[in-house]
Design a protein around this motif. Structure first.
Motif, short mmCIF file in Angstrom:
data_model
loop_
_atom_site.label_atom_id
_atom_site.label_comp_id
_atom_site.label_asym_id
_atom_site.label_seq_id
_atom_site.Cartn_x
_atom_site.Cartn_y
_atom_site.Cartn_z
N ARG B 940 40.71 53.82 32.34
CA ARG B 940 40.56 53.12 31.08
C ARG B 940 41.45 51.89 31.05
O ARG B 940 41.16 50.89 30.47
CB ARG B 940 40.95 54.08 29.97
CG ARG B 940 40.80 53.54 28.62
CD ARG B 940 39.74 54.25 27.82
NE ARG B 940 38.57 54.54 28.59
CZ ARG B 940 37.83 55.60 28.37
NH1 ARG B 940 38.15 56.46 27.46
NH2 ARG B 940 36.74 55.80 29.07
N TYR B 942 42.71 50.00 33.40
CA TYR B 942 42.72 48.95 34.41
C TYR B 942 42.37 47.61 33.80
O TYR B 942 42.83 46.57 34.23
CB TYR B 942 41.78 49.35 35.55
CG TYR B 942 40.69 48.38 35.81
CD1 TYR B 942 41.01 47.10 36.29
CD2 TYR B 942 39.37 48.70 35.59
CE1 TYR B 942 40.02 46.20 36.52
CE2 TYR B 942 38.39 47.80 35.82
CZ TYR B 942 38.71 46.55 36.29
OH TYR B 942 37.73 45.65 36.53
N HIS B 943 41.66 47.68 32.79
CA HIS B 943 41.26 46.47 32.09
C HIS B 943 42.47 45.68 31.61
O HIS B 943 42.44 44.46 31.54
CB HIS B 943 40.38 46.90 30.93
CG HIS B 943 40.28 45.88 29.87
ND1 HIS B 943 39.69 44.66 30.08
CD2 HIS B 943 40.70 45.90 28.60
CE1 HIS B 943 39.73 43.97 28.98
NE2 HIS B 943 40.34 44.70 28.07
N SER B 949 42.23 53.18 40.84
CA SER B 949 42.50 53.64 42.18
C SER B 949 41.77 52.82 43.23
O SER B 949 42.28 52.56 44.29
CB SER B 949 42.09 55.10 42.30
OG SER B 949 40.76 55.22 41.86
N ALA B 950 40.58 52.41 42.86
CA ALA B 950 39.77 51.71 43.84
C ALA B 950 40.34 50.35 44.17
O ALA B 950 40.00 49.75 45.16
CB ALA B 950 38.37 51.54 43.34
N GLU B 959 37.83 41.95 46.25
CA GLU B 959 37.34 42.41 44.96
C GLU B 959 38.48 42.61 44.00
O GLU B 959 38.43 42.23 42.85
CB GLU B 959 36.61 43.73 45.12
CG GLU B 959 35.15 43.58 45.28
CD GLU B 959 34.78 43.64 46.72
OE1 GLU B 959 33.61 43.71 47.03
OE2 GLU B 959 35.67 43.61 47.57
N ALA B 962 39.74 39.51 42.78
CA ALA B 962 38.87 38.94 41.77
C ALA B 962 39.10 39.63 40.44
O ALA B 962 39.10 39.00 39.39
CB ALA B 962 37.42 39.12 42.19
N ARG B 963 39.31 40.91 40.53
CA ARG B 963 39.52 41.64 39.29
C ARG B 963 40.76 41.14 38.58
O ARG B 963 40.80 41.01 37.38
CB ARG B 963 39.63 43.11 39.62
CG ARG B 963 39.53 43.95 38.41
CD ARG B 963 39.54 45.38 38.82
NE ARG B 963 38.60 45.59 39.89
CZ ARG B 963 38.59 46.71 40.59
NH1 ARG B 963 39.45 47.66 40.34
NH2 ARG B 963 37.72 46.88 41.54
N ARG B 966 40.01 38.09 36.82
CA ARG B 966 39.13 38.36 35.70
C ARG B 966 39.94 38.89 34.54
O ARG B 966 39.74 38.52 33.39
CB ARG B 966 38.12 39.40 36.14
CG ARG B 966 37.22 39.73 35.02
CD ARG B 966 36.57 41.03 35.24
NE ARG B 966 36.39 41.59 33.94
CZ ARG B 966 36.28 42.86 33.72
NH1 ARG B 966 36.34 43.70 34.71
NH2 ARG B 966 36.12 43.30 32.52
N SER B 969 41.61 36.17 32.70
CA SER B 969 40.76 35.32 31.88
C SER B 969 40.28 36.07 30.65
O SER B 969 40.06 35.48 29.61
CB SER B 969 39.58 34.82 32.71
OG SER B 969 38.78 35.90 33.07
N LEU B 970 40.14 37.35 30.80
CA LEU B 970 39.73 38.13 29.64
C LEU B 970 40.80 38.10 28.57
O LEU B 970 40.52 38.03 27.39
CB LEU B 970 39.52 39.58 30.06
CG LEU B 970 38.10 40.08 30.15
CD1 LEU B 970 38.12 41.54 30.44
CD2 LEU B 970 37.34 39.76 28.89
#
Lengths: 189, 973
Positions: B940, B942-943, B949-950, B959, B962-963, B966, B969-970
């Motif tokens: 929940r 990670y946002h 974990s990934a 990836e 990139a996250r 992201r 920017s969010l």
């Protein structure tokens, strides 16, 4: 065209070209279309934010089931109302353009499908996604049983770490092998 | 602590406090933060180096913000260390202000800071404070520097106590760790900072050592790469803009400093040229896109009807391109030279309208049939003279004619096969079916659709696809009456075969009948009788598909299968028609050749009589001049074939256009306006609007192209006519689609069918070149018309050229090369080569599949491992929290927004513990009771900036990066 070009400024134009996957003509066209959305007094202000409902009147977005999500994802508004500035609008078009990479396309696709913005596609997101894809009318809706089956199948395939959700890397893994994602994840003005 | 460190610490406190004020604006990533800590510790350890490094870092950061000018100034002033450093710090603070304002902020960073604050209030110790401040300052310093995402960099995040306690030991360890784990980038940056710092000392870039230059160059190149890759970053525009400007400034600043003396000039020149070149390339790119014809039109259609309808128009445009090349070849190398340099009209019999036809040669009806003056012009084969070289250029006309004919075919083969190979490459990725459902889910929407009706159709089709897929998955589908279905299918195929045979016979019959008419003389017959063949062919092409459609309703196939059957049948129909037409033409050619023999005989007697007359009258008189129009001539079957093809093409075009106008436009108009006064709803009910039939149109286009390939040798005007036709149909069909068609009910994906159409085109190309080549090779050319008249075979022109235009040895080589003793081994060799290549490609494919499998299993393993690790981390976290701070609990309860911060803390600690235990200590005993509670927040959360974990997947470093972007920017909202 001449007026829009002068409005945009040469430096800005070249910077936008550097930063997006759009060509000069496309940026100018985007600018034209964007200024058409503005009201008269808004036109004089720099960096105006066009509210979502006005963005959604664009025919390119009008019949897209994900239109609200698209606006939400690309909006940088503080109020989270989905309003777009011109730069946000360019970001949108750039991600949906012909020459955008698979990586960026899949990234934004993931965010569009992530309805609750929690960073993973869980069952709720997938259900909403299916409902978006099958339309609003009842006769095209899937029954709950079918829905459950479908979501289970999807998770079976793409949820590699079996945590019940699809995360970004799993999503990109799936998408990168798809033959038509790049050709269909496009919006042109 | 020595005095030095205390001083800096104090300074750092100031800065830290300053930054606390700006909490929201600070942008940082966890690992950077951490790395900074490593560096800080190293600095403690290597006191001698400390100053240098610190400067370097600051310097670097300053350059980021584009403010090192000030910095240099400050440095040159050479004041006391304390003063200088403090002024630096101030500058930094200011920069921080300015630089961070526009950059995107990560709430994660802010939250870490908040946590830190918490701790601060909890344990009011000066040391702690200093440390935190220190931390933050470096944090800020190093921000935006690192995109790389090393696992170990998260070690001991925010964990001051441990660090303090283990100071001596940890210092070493950390150093080692950094060296171990840092990516290349990291090392290069380290060097970079050192290098820059040394540069600072010496101020002038001219005095740099080569290695330093090298590293600087690397840094510049890195920036350039960053600029290049910026558009591929999923950041908001503002952030991209800021980064772009900074990087550009940096590059501009240091580019000039690179290189010494001559090398420097050269370098500057090179840089300038690359800049110019980039600009030129971009402009050229813009120009190129502006030059693509009908791009806007197609995009408009694309946005209304989706990609499948647009794919037809793209195909049409592609065809247009090919025909353009064919046209250029025939027009530039055959028609124009003959028209300009060949003998003018009326000089020789083959270039004159015969006396008998002269009166009607200018009639429109005759011209429309490509008779009269049109027949005796450059448009057709018969007009060309067999003079070996024409004009002052000594243009080898017959040779050119032959080579253009061959070249047309060769070029077409090349283009089609190349396109097919490219398409296969593109679609080769998606050959496995492992993500059947997910693809349907994630990629089935066509974002181009901008028309509500299309969207509705798409919704319906997606629903059916889902339902079908579910059904197939369950495999519960049962055929209720398999015998009936089978019977119906057999019946349907029988009916279709009957249709095909009937249409074939009809065409054959009509062609034979038209020969009879032609023998009688065309002018005695009605328009219908004269144009019977073409009309019948076009009408068959129009109505048979409809019939097939009705018949296929019997079969009860799945729509996709039904479409394939339908396409196959239409293909068979067209092919059958075309081939019956060709067979009938062959008959006609044989008839003409019979006729030719008679004419030839007559001509010799005629010439003899002419000679006799002139000889008897006066042997010395000049030879009798005979008007070329009066000379008897052979039937010239080549022109006849050309004419037939041109007529066929014209009538085909006409039918297409008329169907378009009546079937689409008139229908749409009627439906639209009669709907007001009709008893049922015309729009929704029976006639409704017509759909745009992609596959039918593509087939039509393909067969049209087949006719061109077949007839182009005998009628050089065909490519030109076809170009015209394609041009008109581009506009006409675009208009018709936009104004009177509704989108297809069954929307098919464009990508799947692309190569299918290409394969059809290839088949047609092969089948249409077959008869053309057959006629060229076996049938001797007419004796009195065309560029090859008087030769036994058309290809004799090659031999002739070899003999007369090239030295003797070449022709000798050719003749010996063409003997079977050499040709057969060569063919054998080619076959072997093909076999070898095929088997290697097969083995490559297998290897590819293996690798894919391996990759997949590895990914899965990695994920499992990481999941386990994350789980452990959770337990450790619980443990740690319980152990360390009962006061923290207390604190949290008082907090205004406990949720987020708690989670945040959880995360930070969890990661730290996970990594630390990974390296050293065994996992502490688990607390089962806490597991679910702590387990939950991980995904929940990670946002908010933490990675699930990934995120630690080694296989997916990008990836996770990139996250991170992201997230930032969010959080900017």
């Amino acid at each position: 065209m001449g007026t829009t070009a002068s409005q945009l400024g040469k430096d800005m134009l070249s910077e936008y070209q550097e930063l997006t996957f759009l060509t000069k003509q496309e940026i100018l066209l985007a600018h034209k279309r964007f200024t058409e959305l503005l009201t008269k007094d808004e036109k004089d202000l720099p960096n105006t934010r066009v509210p979502m409902d006005r963005i959604l009147t664009l025919p390119e977005l009008k019949s897209n089931p994900f239109r609200k999500r698209i606006c939400d994802v690309f909006s940088t508004s503080e109020y989270k109302d989905g309003g777009l500035t011109f730069e946000d609008f360019l970001d949108l078009l750039s991600a949906f353009s012909d020459s955008a990479t698979l990586e960026i396309k899949s990234h934004y696709a993931f965010r569009i499908f992530d309805f609750d913005d929690d960073g993973t596609l869980d069952c709720g997101d997938l259900e909403k996604l299916v409902n978006c894809l099958t339309g609003e009318t009842d006769d095209t809706r899937l029954t709950p049983e079918e829905m459950r089956q479908l979501i289970n199948n999807i998770l079976e395939e793409s949820d590699i770490d079996k945590d019940g959700t699809v995360n970004l890397s799993e999503f990109q893994h799936v998408i990168s092998r798809s033959p038509d994602f790049v050709s269909s994840f496009k919006i042109v003005l | 602590m020595t005095r030095d460190s205390l001083i800096t610490s104090e300074n750092d406190v100031d800065i830290g406090l300053e930054f606390e004020g700006l909490e929201d604006e600070v942008d940082t990533f966890q690992e950077e933060h951490e790395r900074e800590r490593h560096r800080g510790k190293r600095r403690d350890g290597e006191r001698a180096k400390k100053k240098k490094r610190g400067n370097g870092e600051r310097r670097k950061r300053a350059s980021n913000a584009g403010q090192e000018e000030e910095k240099l100034q400050a440095r040159r002033e050479k004041k006391g260390r304390r003063k200088r450093s403090s002024s630096d710090q101030q500058a930094e603070g200011r920069e921080g202000d300015e630089a961070e304002q526009p950059t995107t902020k990560s709430s994660k960073a802010a939250k870490t800071r908040k946590n830190v604050k918490n701790e601060k209030t909890r344990k009011v110790e000066k040391e702690e404070k200093e440390d935190e401040a220190d931390d933050e300052e470096r944090n800020a310093k190093r921000k935006k520097k690192h995109g790389s995402n090393n696992k170990e960099e998260n070690v001991e995040d925010g964990n001051k106590h441990t660090v303090k306690e283990k100071a001596g030991e940890v210092k070493k360890k950390k150093h080692k760790k950094v060296v171990e784990t840092s990516s290349e980038k990291e090392t290069s940056e380290e060097e970079d900072s050192e290098e820059e710092d040394s540069e600072e000392k010496e101020v002038r870039p001219e005095t740099l050592t080569p290695e330093e230059l090298e590293t600087l160059k690397e840094a510049v190149d890195e920036r350039k790469k960053l600029i290049q890759g910026l558009r591929g970053k999923p950041w908001a525009m503002k952030k991209k803009l800021v980064t772009l400007r900074e990087s550009q400034e940096f590059v501009e600043k240091y580019e000039g400093a690179l290189g010494k003396g001559k090398g420097r000039k050269l370098y500057a020149y090179k840089v300038m040229m690359t800049k110019k070149w980039m600009k030129f390339k971009r402009d050229f790119e813009n120009f190129k896109t502006a030059c693509i014809p009908w791009e806007m039109k197609i995009k408009e259609i694309e946005s209304h009807f989706g990609s499948s309808v647009a794919s037809y128009f793209i195909f049409l445009r592609w065809m247009y391109g090919i025909n353009m090349i064919l046209f250029c070849l025939t027009f530039g190398l055959v028609m124009v030279p003959e028209a300009l340099m060949g003998r003018p009209y009326g000089t020789i019999p083959r270039k004159t309208v015969p006396r008998a036809e002269a009166p009607s040669a200018m009639d429109f009806a005759v011209l429309w049939d490509f008779g009269g003056y049109a027949q005796y012009s450059v448009l057709f084969y018969g007009y060309y003279n067999n003079q070996r070289a024409i004009g002052w250029l000594k243009f080898r006309m017959p040779l050119s004619y032959f080579l253009v004919g061959v070249g047309t075919v060769a070029y077409s083969y090349m283009v089609v096969i190349r396109t097919m190979a490219r398409n296969a490459n593109e679609s080769g990725v998606g050959d496995d079916n492992s993500f059947n459902f997910s693809w349907k889910m994630f990629t089935s929407w066509d974002y181009l659709i901008g028309n509500p009706e299309t969207a509705d159709n798409k919704f319906a089709s997606i629903t059916t696809i889902f339902k079908e897929a579910i059904l197939e998955e369950q495999e519960s589908r049962k055929d209720d009456n398999i015998h009936l279905t089978r019977f119906l299918r057999v019946l349907a195929n029988f009916l279709v075969l009957c249709c095909l045979a009937g249409s074939g016979y009809l065409i054959y019959f009509v062609v034979r009948r038209s020969q009879k008419f032609a023998l009688d003389g065309l002018e005695n017959h009605t328009w219908w009788e004269r144009n019977e063949v073409n009309m019948v062919m076009s009408l068959l092409g129009m109505f048979c598909p409809m019939l097939f459609d009705v018949i296929s309703a019997l079969e009860n196939y799945h729509p996709r299968v039904a479409l394939q059957w339908q396409l196959g049948r239409i293909f068979a129909l067209f092919l059958g028609n075309l081939y019956t037409f060709i067979i009938a033409l062959m008959d006609e050619i044989n008839l003409k050749r019979e006729e030719e023999k008679i004419v030839k005989f007559n001509i010799t007697t005629w010439e003899a009589s002419l000679y006799n007359i002139s000889a008897s009258e006066n042997s010395t008189a000049p030879p009798v001049t005979i008007q070329p129009a009066d000379v008897p001539r052979g039937p010239c079957w080549e022109t006849m074939v050309g004419q037939e093809f041109v007529r066929l093409m014209i009538s085909d075009t006409m039918t297409t256009y008329i169907t378009l106008l009546i079937g689409d436009f008139l229908r749409a108009v009627l439906v639209r306006f009669l709907n007001y006064c009709w008893c049922w709803d015309l729009e929704a009910g029976f006639p409704s609007y017509s759909e745009f039939d992609v596959s039918g149109n593509v087939l039509g286009l393909i067969f049209n192209q087949g006719m061109i390939w077949m007839g182009a040798f005998y009628a050089p005007c065909l490519p030109a006519l076809n170009l015209l036709r394609l041009h008109v149909s581009m506009y006409l069909q675009c208009w018709a689609v936009m104004c009177c068609n509704v989108p297809q009910e069954r929307v098919f994906k464009a990508s799947g069918s692309n190569n299918f159409y290409m394969a059809m085109l290839l088949v047609i190309l092969f089948l249409s070149t077959l008869p053309a080549i057959y006629t060229i090779v076996t049938i001797p050319p007419s004796f009195d018309c065309g560029p090859f008249s008087g030769k036994k075979h058309m290809f004799d022109v090659i031999q002739e050229t070899l003999e007369s235009d090239f030295p003797a040895w070449i022709s000798k080589v050719f003749s010996s090369a063409s003997n079977p003793g050499l040709v057969l081994p060569f063919i054998l060799l080619m076959v072997l080569a093909i076999y070898y290549l095929q088997s290697t490609s097969k083995s490559y494919k297998e290897a590819n599949v293996d690798l894919k499998k391996k990759l997949q299993t590895q990914n899965e393993e990695n994920k499992k491992k990481n999941k386990l690790a994350a789980l452990k981390a959770q337990m450790d976290l619980e443990e740690a929290r319980k152990a360390t701070s009962p006061s923290a609990e207390h604190q949290k309860n008082n907090n205004a927004s406990p949720d987020q911060e708690d989670e945040e803390e959880d995360r930070g600690r969890g990661q730290r513990m996970y990594h630390s235990q990974n390296g050293r200590s065994p996992p502490p005993p688990r607390h089962d009771g806490y597991l679910p509670a702590t387990r939950a927040p991980v995904p929940r959360n990670y946002h908010h900036g933490n990675q699930g974990s990934a995120g630690y997947l080694p296989g997916f470093p990008r990836e996770s990066e990139a996250r991170m972007h992201r997230v930032s920017s969010l959080q900017r909202h």
